[in-house]
Design an enzyme around this catalytic site. Structure first.
Site, PDB file in Angstrom:
ATOM      1  N   HIS A 148     -32.832  13.124  65.978  1.00  0.00           N
ATOM      2  CA  HIS A 148     -33.369  12.169  65.002  1.00  0.00           C
ATOM      3  C   HIS A 148     -33.998  10.963  65.702  1.00  0.00           C
ATOM      4  O   HIS A 148     -35.148  10.596  65.425  1.00  0.00           O
ATOM      5  CB  HIS A 148     -32.231  11.708  64.081  1.00  0.00           C
ATOM      6  CG  HIS A 148     -32.640  10.667  63.095  1.00  0.00           C
ATOM      7  ND1 HIS A 148     -32.893  10.941  61.774  1.00  0.00           N
ATOM      8  CD2 HIS A 148     -32.827   9.324  63.241  1.00  0.00           C
ATOM      9  CE1 HIS A 148     -33.228   9.820  61.146  1.00  0.00           C
ATOM     10  NE2 HIS A 148     -33.185   8.824  62.017  1.00  0.00           N
ATOM     11  N   GLU A 149     -33.250  10.349  66.620  1.00  0.00           N
ATOM     12  CA  GLU A 149     -33.744   9.139  67.273  1.00  0.00           C
ATOM     13  C   GLU A 149     -34.975   9.419  68.136  1.00  0.00           C
ATOM     14  O   GLU A 149     -35.884   8.591  68.213  1.00  0.00           O
ATOM     15  CB  GLU A 149     -32.639   8.501  68.119  1.00  0.00           C
ATOM     16  CG  GLU A 149     -31.419   8.064  67.326  1.00  0.00           C
ATOM     17  CD  GLU A 149     -31.725   7.079  66.210  1.00  0.00           C
ATOM     18  OE1 GLU A 149     -32.735   6.347  66.307  1.00  0.00           O
ATOM     19  OE2 GLU A 149     -30.954   7.039  65.229  1.00  0.00           O
ATOM     20  N   HIS A 154     -38.106   9.119  66.300  1.00  0.00           N
ATOM     21  CA  HIS A 154     -38.637   7.748  66.273  1.00  0.00           C
ATOM     22  C   HIS A 154     -39.355   7.419  67.576  1.00  0.00           C
ATOM     23  O   HIS A 154     -40.415   6.798  67.581  1.00  0.00           O
ATOM     24  CB  HIS A 154     -37.488   6.750  66.079  1.00  0.00           C
ATOM     25  CG  HIS A 154     -36.824   6.830  64.732  1.00  0.00           C
ATOM     26  ND1 HIS A 154     -37.536   6.889  63.557  1.00  0.00           N
ATOM     27  CD2 HIS A 154     -35.508   6.846  64.382  1.00  0.00           C
ATOM     28  CE1 HIS A 154     -36.687   6.932  62.535  1.00  0.00           C
ATOM     29  NE2 HIS A 154     -35.451   6.927  63.009  1.00  0.00           N
ATOM     30  N   HIS A 213     -38.685   7.396  59.026  1.00  0.00           N
ATOM     31  CA  HIS A 213     -37.764   8.204  58.229  1.00  0.00           C
ATOM     32  C   HIS A 213     -38.472   9.043  57.175  1.00  0.00           C
ATOM     33  O   HIS A 213     -39.556   8.707  56.704  1.00  0.00           O
ATOM     34  CB  HIS A 213     -36.732   7.309  57.548  1.00  0.00           C
ATOM     35  CG  HIS A 213     -35.658   6.858  58.473  1.00  0.00           C
ATOM     36  ND1 HIS A 213     -34.938   5.709  58.295  1.00  0.00           N
ATOM     37  CD2 HIS A 213     -35.178   7.404  59.618  1.00  0.00           C
ATOM     38  CE1 HIS A 213     -34.064   5.570  59.270  1.00  0.00           C
ATOM     39  NE2 HIS A 213     -34.199   6.593  60.094  1.00  0.00           N
TER      40      HIS A 213
END
Length: 400
Positions: free
Chosen positions: A218-219, A222, A228
């Protein structure tokens, strides 16, 4: 990653929102509420005079509505148990936005060969397990887009991965166990692309604690330029979720986002976008209830909406094969019998009996069901519980 595992509570009436300053001593949730909205929704409720407090209370209501809209909750502007439960979940410390989307000006790495370095390890895991978790997370993104990741041990790196507690030099202090699990910075110079994990959490390669591979995937999204997603199935959805398997994967929304930034890997077709469900000429192929989910089918996609006591959740989109692993083609017709807790799904000359999502089932022939050999497919079907009858529509005829 906005990531708790307590069961959702339902409240049919939202509680009126009080002034957060006068409420702080009597309401144990006020600090959680204010901190959450300040971190993720840019809330600034401070004010010394009553008029400012009125404005700050109104601003807080608007921010709560914004948060409720993102998570598909009832938009009340009030702190009911359902909203509070979502706020208590462990989360990513990057502000919430739309479906797959990007930072302003869409920053991305110009060089598709990206270096990374682990500057600080966690004592929770063996070094080799940590490195494997990061490699697995990076491979998910490199499989979906033409990116190559190279680990370096000295000098400069595009992405620096580290573990830290509380204040750690980036003006984004961690908050102790649970709450914010990690945060990352968009592509760029200096701290750009770096990922920080909260050392106060328990990190693991298995089921206990928090999966480093899942949070890192997930990170790193980014770090590559994605913000998101509103799609609950996406890895870029802000809440941490325990999957039935320790093997995490990207979903369609994640792939569409990363390919919009970097293109598709050589020799791989671009991820096909789903039909536009808001189009004026859109129609579904079939719809059916499976457990507490109402499921709509179109081509190779499905949309689900969950019945949760007194309200329906927002629609979630996925490939049919993700939740119905035995079915790989489009659905012609479907019906369910609530009293038996089963759904019947028809594709061409085959049908499946389904009791729950993600469970494999065996295909059967519609001719074994009772249709003549002249029938090649079922166009539509409906079960009328009141009479215990099922009606099938095939061309200009119907069968009962």
């Amino acid at each position: 990653m906005n990531l708790t595992q307590s069961q959702l509570l339902e409240d049919s009436h939202s509680q009126p929102l009080k002034d957060p300053h006068s409420q702080r001593q009597e309401d144990p949730h006020s600090q959680l509420l204010e901190g959450y909205l300040r971190r993720l929704y840019s809330l600034n409720p401070r004010g010394r005079v009553s008029r400012r407090r009125i404005r700050s209370t109104y601003a807080m209501e608007e921010k709560i509505r914004e948060m409720q809209t993102f998570f598909g909750l009832r938009e009340t502007g009030g702190l009911n148990p359902h909203t509070l439960n979502v706020m208590k979940k462990p989360w990513c410390g990057v502000p919430d936005v739309e479906n797959f989307s990007f930072y302003p000006r869409k920053p991305k790495w110009k060089n598709h060969t990206i270096t990374y370095m682990i500057s600080k390890y966690t004592p929770d895991m063996k070094r080799e397990d940590m490195e494997m978790s990061f490699r697995s997370a990076l491979k998910l993104w490199s499989d979906a887009a033409p990116l190559k990741f190279i680990k370096v041990n000295h000098g400069k790196a595009d992405i620096v991965l580290s573990f830290a507690r509380k204040t750690h030099g980036d003006f984004c202090p961690f908050d102790g166990p649970r709450g914010v699990l990690a945060h990352a910075f968009q592509p760029g110079e200096g701290i750009g692309g770096d990922v920080h994990f909260d050392e106060d959490e328990t990190w693991t390669a298995g089921r206990k604690g928090y999966s480093l591979s899942a949070v890192a995937t997930h990170e790193l999204g980014h770090s590559l330029g994605l913000t998101h997603s509103k799609d609950p199935s996406a890895i870029m959805y802000p809440n941490y979720r325990i999957q039935s398997s320790t093997q995490y994967s990207l979903f369609k929304d994640d792939e569409l986002g990363i390919q919009a930034l970097y293109g598709t890997p050589k020799g791989k077709l671009a991820t096909e976008p789903a039909p536009e469900i808001c189009g004026p000429n859109f129609s579904y192929d079939a719809a059916v209830m499976i457990g507490k989910e109402i499921v709509f089918f179109k081509d190779r996609y499905m949309w689900m909406r969950t019945m949760q006591k007194t309200f329906w959740s927002r629609l979630r989109e996925s490939h049919i094969s993700t939740y119905l692993p035995s079915i790989s083609s489009h659905v012609d017709a479907a019906y369910d019998i609530p009293a038996k807790g089963v759904a019947y799904i028809f594709t061409g000359h085959k049908y499946w009996v389904v009791r729950e999502l993600k469970m494999k089932s065996h295909a059967r022939s519609i001719h074994e069901y009772g249709f003549s050999s002249r029938v090649k497919q079922v166009d539509a079907a409906v079960h009328v519980s009141e009479y215990g009858k099922t009606v099938f529509f095939i061309g200009e005829f119907y069968y009962r």
